[in-house]
Design a protein around this motif. Structure first.
Motif, mmCIF file in Angstrom:
data_model
loop_
_atom_site.group_PDB
_atom_site.id
_atom_site.type_symbol
_atom_site.label_atom_id
_atom_site.label_comp_id
_atom_site.label_asym_id
_atom_site.label_seq_id
_atom_site.Cartn_x
_atom_site.Cartn_y
_atom_site.Cartn_z
ATOM 1 N N ALA A 79 0.833 -1.328 -0.036
ATOM 2 C CA ALA A 79 -0.073 -0.018 0.130
ATOM 3 C C ALA A 79 0.881 1.184 0.157
ATOM 4 O O ALA A 79 1.805 1.388 0.798
ATOM 5 C CB ALA A 79 -0.970 -0.142 1.315
ATOM 6 N N ARG A 80 0.548 2.216 -0.855
ATOM 7 C CA ARG A 80 1.254 3.425 -0.982
ATOM 8 C C ARG A 80 0.205 4.490 -1.009
ATOM 9 O O ARG A 80 -0.958 4.411 -1.215
ATOM 10 C CB ARG A 80 2.067 3.579 -2.184
ATOM 11 N N LEU A 81 0.811 5.634 -0.260
ATOM 12 C CA LEU A 81 -0.131 6.913 -0.469
ATOM 13 C C LEU A 81 -0.146 7.755 -1.375
ATOM 14 O O LEU A 81 0.887 7.986 -2.115
ATOM 15 C CB LEU A 81 0.161 7.616 0.907
ATOM 16 N N ALA A 82 -1.369 8.247 -1.952
ATOM 17 C CA ALA A 82 -1.665 9.096 -2.955
ATOM 18 C C ALA A 82 -2.740 9.771 -2.776
ATOM 19 O O ALA A 82 -3.818 9.543 -2.247
ATOM 20 C CB ALA A 82 -1.578 8.122 -4.306
ATOM 21 N N PRO A 83 -2.659 11.183 -3.273
ATOM 22 C CA PRO A 83 -3.971 12.126 -3.138
ATOM 23 C C PRO A 83 -5.155 11.400 -3.912
ATOM 24 O O PRO A 83 -4.945 10.819 -5.171
ATOM 25 C CB PRO A 83 -3.555 13.347 -3.983
ATOM 26 N N ALA A 84 -6.342 11.586 -3.346
ATOM 27 C CA ALA A 84 -7.600 10.890 -3.953
ATOM 28 C C ALA A 84 -7.867 11.776 -5.189
ATOM 29 O O ALA A 84 -8.248 10.832 -6.256
ATOM 30 C CB ALA A 84 -8.775 10.893 -2.862
ATOM 31 N N GLU A 85 -7.731 12.772 -5.365
ATOM 32 C CA GLU A 85 -7.977 13.700 -6.700
ATOM 33 C C GLU A 85 -6.870 12.963 -7.699
ATOM 34 O O GLU A 85 -7.222 13.051 -8.951
ATOM 35 C CB GLU A 85 -7.866 15.030 -6.542
ATOM 36 N N ASP A 86 -5.720 12.704 -7.568
ATOM 37 C CA ASP A 86 -4.830 12.161 -8.616
ATOM 38 C C ASP A 86 -5.250 10.840 -8.816
ATOM 39 O O ASP A 86 -5.192 10.408 -10.039
ATOM 40 C CB ASP A 86 -3.432 12.233 -7.781
ATOM 41 N N ILE A 87 -5.705 10.173 -7.874
ATOM 42 C CA ILE A 87 -6.252 8.708 -8.452
ATOM 43 C C ILE A 87 -7.507 8.996 -9.070
ATOM 44 O O ILE A 87 -7.467 7.920 -10.162
ATOM 45 C CB ILE A 87 -6.529 7.955 -6.964
ATOM 46 N N LYS A 88 -8.360 9.756 -8.791
ATOM 47 C CA LYS A 88 -9.442 9.847 -9.545
ATOM 48 C C LYS A 88 -9.222 10.226 -11.056
ATOM 49 O O LYS A 88 -9.856 9.750 -12.240
ATOM 50 C CB LYS A 88 -10.573 10.794 -9.015
ATOM 51 N N GLN A 89 -8.072 11.098 -11.337
ATOM 52 C CA GLN A 89 -7.643 11.663 -12.687
ATOM 53 C C GLN A 89 -7.194 10.312 -13.472
ATOM 54 O O GLN A 89 -7.463 10.134 -14.572
ATOM 55 C CB GLN A 89 -6.596 12.632 -12.456
ATOM 56 N N LEU A 90 -6.551 9.379 -12.602
ATOM 57 C CA LEU A 90 -5.895 8.405 -13.281
ATOM 58 C C LEU A 90 -6.904 7.029 -13.776
ATOM 59 O O LEU A 90 -6.748 6.746 -14.627
ATOM 60 C CB LEU A 90 -4.726 7.658 -12.327
ATOM 61 N N LEU A 91 -7.909 7.106 -12.731
ATOM 62 C CA LEU A 91 -8.999 6.106 -13.307
ATOM 63 C C LEU A 91 -9.664 6.806 -14.322
ATOM 64 O O LEU A 91 -10.142 6.052 -15.435
ATOM 65 C CB LEU A 91 -9.981 6.172 -11.870
#
Length: 503
Positions: free
Chosen positions: A128-140
Motif C-alpha cells: 500500500a502506498r499513499l496518493a492524493p484522492a484527486e490524483d487517483i480519480k484523474q488516473l482512473l
C-alpha cells in the motif's frame, strides 16, 4: 528525518528546514482566517510543493508516498486485477505487480479492512502506498473514461429501477406464455463485474512497468530492525489473516513483542484529541511510551477487534475477548478489553503468561526471612492464608508464584479465579469463572478431594462461607482480597458476617 512521527506537518517541515519560522507563522495566521489545512495553505503560498507535502504526510502515517502523476502507463493486466467500481469507491488503483506483490496507490492506505479485501480478491500481497484522492480519480478517468459522481439518491433510484426490472416475470415456453419464475442474479460485492479498460488506450501506449520513484526528505528516516510479524491466531479464537506488510501490523508486532520482553502486564491504547497514547504497566506502575501517529489509531483498533472476533460496528458498548497469537516466535495469550471514551474506544491488552513466566517467590523482592516464614504457612495442611493489598499491588503475581511453589503431584490443588486472570500453570486444576459465582464454585470443591484451594478474590459472604467450609474440612485455603492492609482484610471478612472467633 529522526523526529517523532506524531509531530504536526508544519513542525516537521520546519524541523527539516523545508520552511522557515516566518513562513510557518504566515501559514498559521492564514489558517486561523480561512480554516483551511496548513499543508494546502503552504502550497498556495508557494512555500512548498504538493509533492513535498504528501511525502511528509506519508512519513507521518508510516506509509511511502507515490506520485502517480509521474508514473509510466499502467499495463492493462495490472489494471484488470481489481474491479473499476471498487477502485472508484475506495479511491485506489493498482500501479505495479512484481511476482506476488501488487503495489496499490491508495488515498487511505491505513484502512486495513480494504487492504485485506484486496489481498482476498487478488490472492497476493499488497504494497500500500499513499496518493492524493484527486490524483487517483484523474488516473482512473484516464484509463476507464470520465465518470461524473452520482449522488446517493440517484444511485439508489437506479438500483431500485434495476430491481423492478429484474423482479418482473419472464416470458417462457414455446407458446410464449408468461413464466412464473423471476430472474435471479448474483451481484458482486461492489455492484458490478470486473470489466477490462478500453482497448484503444493500450494500442497507443507501451506497457512499461512503472518505477516507484519518490522524492525523499533531506534525511531518510532510519528503520529499526522489526521482529517477525504477527502470524494468524494459533487458536480458534480468531481466523482473520494479518497482513505482514502493513503499518498497522508492523506497529502491533513491535508493541506486543517489546511488551512481552519487558514483562509488561497491561498495554493501554488510548485515543486523545491529537494523538494515540500508549502506556504500559510494569510492576504496577503505568509508563507512557512513544505514541504512533493519530492516523494509525483507527486501523489499530479495527485490527485488534478483528483478531479478537469483536463486533467492529459496535463502538458505544464495552467489549471483551481472549486471543492467542504468535509474535517473535512466542505464543502470547491476551485478554482484550475495549471501552468507549470521548475520543474513541480505549483498548486494554492484558498479557496472560504461562507457567514458564511465573516468578518464583525468591524473585518477588521479599526479605529472605519473610519468604521462609511464608513458605511454612503455605505448606500447612489446613488453615487460611489471605493475601491483601490495593489494586495493582502484586496480589496476582504473589498468588501464582505461590501456586508455582506448591505445585506438586503429591497434592491436589484447585485454583478458582476470575476470567481475566493473567496466568496458566500446568499441573494446577484451574477454573476461571465470573467473580459473582466464586462462592458457588468453591462450595462444590468440597467433593473434589482437594488438599489446597486458592481463590482469586473473596468478594462476598457466600464466598467467605464456602472458604471456611473448606478449611473446616481440614484443607488449606489461600485467597486474595482487595484491602489496604491485612487488618482491613480481616475486618472485611468479619463484616461479611463470619463469626470473629472463626476468623
Amino acid at each position: 528525518m529522526s523526529k517523532p512521527k506524531n509531530m504536526l506537518i508544519g513542525e516537521m517541515l520546519l524541523e527539516e528546514g523545508i520552511i522557515s519560522k516566518e513562513q510557518l507563522k504566515d501559514g498559521l495566521e492564514e489558517q486561523k482566517r480561512t480554516g483551511e489545512k496548513i499543508g494546502q495553505i503552504l502550497i498556495n503560498m508557494g512555500y512548498i510543493t504538493k509533492e513535498i507535502l504528501w511525502t511528509f504526510l506519508g512519513y507521518q502515517m508510516g506509509v511511502p508516498f507515490v506520485n502517480v502523476e509521474e508514473l509510466p502507463d499502467i499495463p492493462e493486466n495490472v489494471l484488470r486485477l481489481l474491479p473499476e467500481q471498487l477502485m472508484r469507491n475506495e479511491k485506489l488503483i493498482p500501479v505495479n505487480k512484481q511476482g506476488r506483490v501488487i503495489t496499490v496507490a491508495m488515498s487511505d492506505p491505513l484502512n486495513f479492512l480494504v487492504v485485506d479485501d484486496l489481498k482476498a480478491t487478488t490472492r497476493a500481497e499488497i504494497d500500500a502506498r499513499l496518493a492524493p484522492a484527486e490524483d487517483i480519480k484523474q488516473l482512473l478517468d484516464k484509463y476507464f473514461g470520465f465518470k461524473e459522481e452520482e449522488t446517493g439518491a440517484i444511485a439508489k433510484a437506479k438500483v431500485d429501477e434495476l430491481d423492478d426490472i429484474l423482479a418482473a416475470p419472464m416470458s417462457g415456453g414455446s407458446g410464449g406464455a408468461e413464466g412464473q419464475g423471476g430472474l435471479k442474479i448474483q451481484r458482486s460485492v461492489y455492484g458490478e463485474q470486473m470489466q477490462p479498460p478500453p482497448q484503444s488506450h493500450y494500442q497507443q501506449q507501451p506497457q512499461a512497468q512503472p518505477q516507484m520513484q519518490q522524492p525523499q526528505p533531506q534525511m531518510a528516516p532510519q528503520q529499526s530492525q522489526a521482529p517477525p510479524p504477527i502470524s494468524e491466531p494459533v487458536s480458534n479464537t480468531a481466523q482473520a489473516v494479518v497482513s505482514q506488510d502493513t503499518p498497522v501490523n508492523t506497529f502491533l508486532t513491535n508493541l506486543l513483542s517489546d511488551a512481552y520482553e519487558a514483562s509488561v502486564t497491561d498495554i493501554h491504547v488510548e485515543p486523545l484529541s491529537d494523538k494515540c497514547r500508549i502506556r504500559r504497566r510494569i510492576d504496577g506502575v503505568l509508563y507512557e511510551v512513544e505514541s504512533p501517529p493519530r492516523t494509525l489509531y483507527n486501523g489499530l483498533l479495527n485490527k485488534v477487534k478483528e483478531l479478537a472476533q469483536m463486533n467492529l460496528n459496535e463502538k458505544n458498548v464495552p467489549q471483551e475477548s481472549k486471543l492467542k497469537i504468535r509474535v517473535a516466535g512466542k505464543e502470547i495469550n491476551l485478554a482484550v478489553h475495549t471501552f468507549p471514551t470521548v475520543f474513541g474506544e480505549k483498548i486494554i491488552l492484558k498479557i496472560i503468561r504461562s507457567d514458564s513466566e511465573v516468578l518464583s517467590l525468591s524473585e518477588l523482592g521479599m526479605e529472605e526471612d519473610t519468604i521462609d516464614a511464608y513458605k511454612k504457612f503455605i505448606r500447612k495442611p489446613h488453615g487460611l492464608v489471605l493475601l491483601s493489598g490495593p489494586t495493582n499491588s502484586g496480589k496476582d503475581t504473589t498468588l501464582y508464584s505461590t501456586l508455582n511453589e506448591i505445585n506438586d503431584p503429591a497434592i491436589n490443588v484447585f485454583s478458582v479465579d476470575d476470567t481475566s486472570s493473567n496466568y496458566v500453570i500446568e499441573g494446577i486444576n484451574q477454573t476461571k469463572v465470573n467473580r459473582r459465582n466464586f462462592g458457588q464454585v468453591v462450595r462444590l470443591l468440597t467433593e473434589q478431594d482437594c488438599d489446597v484451594v486458592t481463590i482469586g478474590d473473596v468478594p462476598n459472604r457466600e464466598t467467605a462461607d464456602a472458604a471456611f467450609d473448606i478449611i473446616a474440612g481440614g484443607h488449606l485455603v489461600i485467597g486474595k482480597m482487595r484491602a489496604n492492609d491485612p487488618f482491613s482484610a480481616l475486618q472485611t471478612v468479619v463484616n461479611f458476617g463470619i463469626e470473629p472467633y472463626i476468623v
